[in-house]
Design a protein around this motif. Structure first.
Motif, PDB file in Angstrom:
ATOM      1  N   LEU A 237       0.993  -1.228  -0.147  1.00  0.00           N
ATOM      2  CA  LEU A 237      -0.043  -0.039  -0.081  1.00  0.00           C
ATOM      3  C   LEU A 237       0.888   1.370   0.003  1.00  0.00           C
ATOM      4  O   LEU A 237       0.219   2.264  -0.049  1.00  0.00           O
ATOM      5  N   SER A 238       2.328   1.069   0.142  1.00  0.00           N
ATOM      6  CA  SER A 238       2.953   2.390   0.054  1.00  0.00           C
ATOM      7  C   SER A 238       2.791   3.129  -1.243  1.00  0.00           C
ATOM      8  O   SER A 238       2.799   2.675  -2.227  1.00  0.00           O
ATOM      9  N   HIS A 239       2.877   4.417  -1.049  1.00  0.00           N
ATOM     10  CA  HIS A 239       3.151   5.308  -2.143  1.00  0.00           C
ATOM     11  C   HIS A 239       4.174   4.961  -3.154  1.00  0.00           C
ATOM     12  O   HIS A 239       5.175   4.568  -2.762  1.00  0.00           O
ATOM     13  N   PRO A 240       3.895   5.054  -4.288  1.00  0.00           N
ATOM     14  CA  PRO A 240       5.153   4.748  -5.298  1.00  0.00           C
ATOM     15  C   PRO A 240       6.328   5.418  -5.125  1.00  0.00           C
ATOM     16  O   PRO A 240       7.213   5.022  -5.301  1.00  0.00           O
ATOM     17  N   ARG A 241       6.099   6.852  -4.665  1.00  0.00           N
ATOM     18  CA  ARG A 241       7.462   7.595  -4.444  1.00  0.00           C
ATOM     19  C   ARG A 241       7.922   7.096  -3.258  1.00  0.00           C
ATOM     20  O   ARG A 241       9.322   7.083  -3.102  1.00  0.00           O
ATOM     21  N   ALA A 242       7.252   6.272  -2.123  1.00  0.00           N
ATOM     22  CA  ALA A 242       7.976   5.904  -1.097  1.00  0.00           C
ATOM     23  C   ALA A 242       8.574   4.472  -1.575  1.00  0.00           C
ATOM     24  O   ALA A 242      10.067   4.249  -1.067  1.00  0.00           O
ATOM     25  N   THR A 251      22.208   0.996   2.997  1.00  0.00           N
ATOM     26  CA  THR A 251      21.929   0.586   4.475  1.00  0.00           C
ATOM     27  C   THR A 251      22.320   1.929   5.439  1.00  0.00           C
ATOM     28  O   THR A 251      21.843   1.596   6.721  1.00  0.00           O
ATOM     29  N   ASP A 252      23.067   2.686   5.122  1.00  0.00           N
ATOM     30  CA  ASP A 252      23.179   4.048   6.081  1.00  0.00           C
ATOM     31  C   ASP A 252      22.358   5.055   6.009  1.00  0.00           C
ATOM     32  O   ASP A 252      22.520   6.243   6.699  1.00  0.00           O
ATOM     33  N   ASP A 253      21.145   4.829   5.303  1.00  0.00           N
ATOM     34  CA  ASP A 253      20.311   6.245   4.934  1.00  0.00           C
ATOM     35  C   ASP A 253      19.017   6.042   5.855  1.00  0.00           C
ATOM     36  O   ASP A 253      17.927   6.704   5.658  1.00  0.00           O
ATOM     37  N   THR A 254      19.170   5.300   6.963  1.00  0.00           N
ATOM     38  CA  THR A 254      17.984   5.502   7.895  1.00  0.00           C
ATOM     39  C   THR A 254      18.403   6.225   9.373  1.00  0.00           C
ATOM     40  O   THR A 254      19.524   6.345   9.504  1.00  0.00           O
ATOM     41  N   VAL A 255      17.415   6.491   9.938  1.00  0.00           N
ATOM     42  CA  VAL A 255      17.294   7.160  11.404  1.00  0.00           C
ATOM     43  C   VAL A 255      16.323   6.645  12.106  1.00  0.00           C
ATOM     44  O   VAL A 255      15.282   6.567  11.773  1.00  0.00           O
ATOM     45  N   TYR A 256      16.664   6.614  13.344  1.00  0.00           N
ATOM     46  CA  TYR A 256      15.577   6.326  14.496  1.00  0.00           C
ATOM     47  C   TYR A 256      15.425   7.394  15.300  1.00  0.00           C
ATOM     48  O   TYR A 256      15.980   8.204  15.775  1.00  0.00           O
ATOM     49  N   GLY A 273      10.180   4.450  19.418  1.00  0.00           N
ATOM     50  CA  GLY A 273      10.275   5.364  17.923  1.00  0.00           C
ATOM     51  C   GLY A 273      10.149   4.445  16.678  1.00  0.00           C
ATOM     52  O   GLY A 273       9.687   3.444  16.571  1.00  0.00           O
ATOM     53  N   GLY A 274      10.563   5.271  15.656  1.00  0.00           N
ATOM     54  CA  GLY A 274      10.520   4.559  14.503  1.00  0.00           C
ATOM     55  C   GLY A 274      11.628   4.745  13.466  1.00  0.00           C
ATOM     56  O   GLY A 274      12.300   6.077  13.594  1.00  0.00           O
ATOM     57  N   ARG A 275      12.103   3.742  12.789  1.00  0.00           N
ATOM     58  CA  ARG A 275      13.220   3.873  12.036  1.00  0.00           C
ATOM     59  C   ARG A 275      12.653   4.162  10.568  1.00  0.00           C
ATOM     60  O   ARG A 275      11.800   3.375  10.047  1.00  0.00           O
ATOM     61  N   ALA A 276      13.245   5.203  10.006  1.00  0.00           N
ATOM     62  CA  ALA A 276      12.860   5.891   8.734  1.00  0.00           C
ATOM     63  C   ALA A 276      13.684   6.324   7.854  1.00  0.00           C
ATOM     64  O   ALA A 276      14.851   6.397   8.417  1.00  0.00           O
ATOM     65  N   LEU A 277      13.401   6.300   6.527  1.00  0.00           N
ATOM     66  CA  LEU A 277      14.723   6.910   5.654  1.00  0.00           C
ATOM     67  C   LEU A 277      15.041   8.482   6.130  1.00  0.00           C
ATOM     68  O   LEU A 277      13.969   9.282   6.536  1.00  0.00           O
ATOM     69  N   VAL A 320       9.207   7.775   5.708  1.00  0.00           N
ATOM     70  CA  VAL A 320       9.100   6.542   4.860  1.00  0.00           C
ATOM     71  C   VAL A 320       9.997   5.511   5.915  1.00  0.00           C
ATOM     72  O   VAL A 320      11.110   5.443   5.931  1.00  0.00           O
ATOM     73  N   TYR A 321       8.961   4.830   6.238  1.00  0.00           N
ATOM     74  CA  TYR A 321       9.489   3.979   7.417  1.00  0.00           C
ATOM     75  C   TYR A 321      10.268   2.637   6.643  1.00  0.00           C
ATOM     76  O   TYR A 321       9.566   1.992   5.717  1.00  0.00           O
ATOM     77  N   ALA A 322      11.488   2.333   7.139  1.00  0.00           N
ATOM     78  CA  ALA A 322      12.283   1.385   6.530  1.00  0.00           C
ATOM     79  C   ALA A 322      13.597   1.233   7.329  1.00  0.00           C
ATOM     80  O   ALA A 322      13.989   1.789   8.113  1.00  0.00           O
ATOM     81  N   GLY A 323      13.892  -0.002   7.174  1.00  0.00           N
ATOM     82  CA  GLY A 323      15.057  -0.524   8.095  1.00  0.00           C
ATOM     83  C   GLY A 323      16.567  -0.362   7.111  1.00  0.00           C
ATOM     84  O   GLY A 323      16.428  -0.027   6.235  1.00  0.00           O
ATOM     85  N   GLN A 324      17.388  -0.858   8.068  1.00  0.00           N
ATOM     86  CA  GLN A 324      18.687  -0.813   7.344  1.00  0.00           C
ATOM     87  C   GLN A 324      18.978  -1.616   6.153  1.00  0.00           C
ATOM     88  O   GLN A 324      19.809  -1.709   5.291  1.00  0.00           O
ATOM     89  N   SER A 325      18.027  -2.689   5.821  1.00  0.00           N
ATOM     90  CA  SER A 325      17.815  -3.550   4.646  1.00  0.00           C
ATOM     91  C   SER A 325      17.541  -2.732   3.576  1.00  0.00           C
ATOM     92  O   SER A 325      17.318  -3.442   2.516  1.00  0.00           O
TER      93      SER A 325
END
Length: 360
Positions: A237-242, A251-256, A273-277, A320-325
């Motif tokens: 369901l994520s937006h295409p731009r997300a 892998t280094d582009d996320t923040v908690y 908290g949440g890990r996102a881009l 844009v919630y995403a992990g280090q993967s």
């Protein structure tokens, strides 16, 4: 909302057996895990793979696609979901005629168990209740015949998941995307859990490839819980731009951070908290909660701006919630393609065994 009636017991007919009553169609809930029986066999799935129930990304179409491909598809239920949406998405999830599940936030269900009751009418095999005490929600799900799971991100949460009302322990390390704790990584937490319990343990956080799946299975996990790669897939369901942003990230582009929740006024408990881009918003506010609160007071339109950004796919402002993967998630691939690629864990485990034969 339709009236709720308890579902059949755990020994009810499995998927594919013609129903003999008026219970809504769909796979029957699985039984409790038994000694000597793996989680995949208990759930009736071919692959030790579960998509994370990501609210806003894991809808019924994604859940059905993962289940049809041989994994366990999960529907993510966030706060504020309407009764119509819950029934529509649960119908879609069950539409593959295969076992499926749903994930809920304990702090949301503390206000009302009605969203869980609505989903239970569609007979999920697994119900995960996390981010707070599962309490009455776990009891309701078990009484309905579903297996129960809880995501844990610390030793204290692991202790709660070892109580009798939880069947499956999901170890989510801080490298995982979306909401959770950031106290320990997946591998240390997984080892701790495997030494602490005979319950099925599922590994979550940072797993996106066959190599990652092989690693946690070799350690003793009975399945992997994969979020980020599925968040960027075609059925999400994520937006295409997300999805594009996840595919382009490393892998280094996320923040908690809690900054996105504070800005939107979402009452997540402070420990989650949440890990996102990383984006322009998080670069300014990720570590400045006090300044953000002051800015919100001065300019309350910020919350509206973020909501509009989420709708339009403006990833410079929206989370844009995403992990280090994220660095291993190509984006826009089908769920079936992801499951097929991850199924390559068997060859990797076989090759590892050949490199280190017993007795050499």
């Amino acid at each position: 909302m339709p009236s709720y009636a308890p579902l059949p017991p755990a020994d009810a007919p499995r998927a594919g057996t013609p129903p003999t009553d008026t219970t809504p169609a769909g796979p029957a809930p699985a039984g409790r895990p038994r000694a000597g029986h793996g989680l995949a066999a208990t759930l009736g799935v071919a692959e030790p793979l579960i998509n994370a129930p990501m609210a806003g990304a894991a809808g019924g179409v994604l859940a059905a696609a993962v289940s049809a491909a041989g994994g366990l598809g999960m529907l993510g239920v966030g706060g504020g979901a309407s009764d119509d949406w819950l029934h529509e998405q649960a119908d879609l999830a069950a539409g593959a005629g295969r076992p499926w599940g749903a994930g809920f936030m304990a702090w949301v269900l503390a206000d009302s168990l009605d969203p869980l009751r609505a989903v239970l009418e569609h007979r999920p095999s697994l119900v995960c209740v996390s981010f707070g005490d599962p309490g009455p929600a776990a009891t309701l799900a078990r009484d309905a015949g579903a297996m129960t799971a809880m995501q844990v991100g610390s030793a204290a949460e692991l202790g709660r998941a070892l109580e009798p009302d939880i069947d499956v322990v999901v170890c989510r390390g801080g490298e995982g995307g979306g909401h959770g704790r950031d106290e320990v990584a997946t591998l240390p937490l997984l080892q701790l859990a495997l030494d602490a319990t005979d319950k099925p343990v599922v590994a979550a956080g940072g797993i996106a490839t066959a190599r990652g799946l092989a690693a946690v299975l070799a350690a003793g996990a009975q399945a992997a819980w994969v979020g980020t790669r599925f968040a960027a897939c075609a059925e999400s369901l994520s937006h295409p731009r997300a999805k594009d942003a996840i595919a382009a990230a490393g892998t280094d582009d996320t923040v908690y951070t809690r900054a996105f929740d504070i800005a939107q006024g979402i009452p997540w408990p402070a420990e989650f908290g949440g890990r996102a881009l990383r984006n322009a918003f998080s670069r300014r506010w990720a570590a400045d909660y006090g300044g953000l609160a002051d800015a919100m007071t001065t300019d309350p339109s910020l919350a509206t701006a973020i909501e509009e950004a989420r709708s339009s796919g403006d990833t410079s402002l929206a989370p844009v919630y995403a992990g280090q993967s994220a660095g291993m998630s190509p984006g826009h691939e089908t769920a079936a393609d992801i499951v097929a690629e991850l199924a390559g864990f068997r060859a990797l485990l076989a090759a590892a065994a050949e490199r280190w034969p017993a007795g050499r």
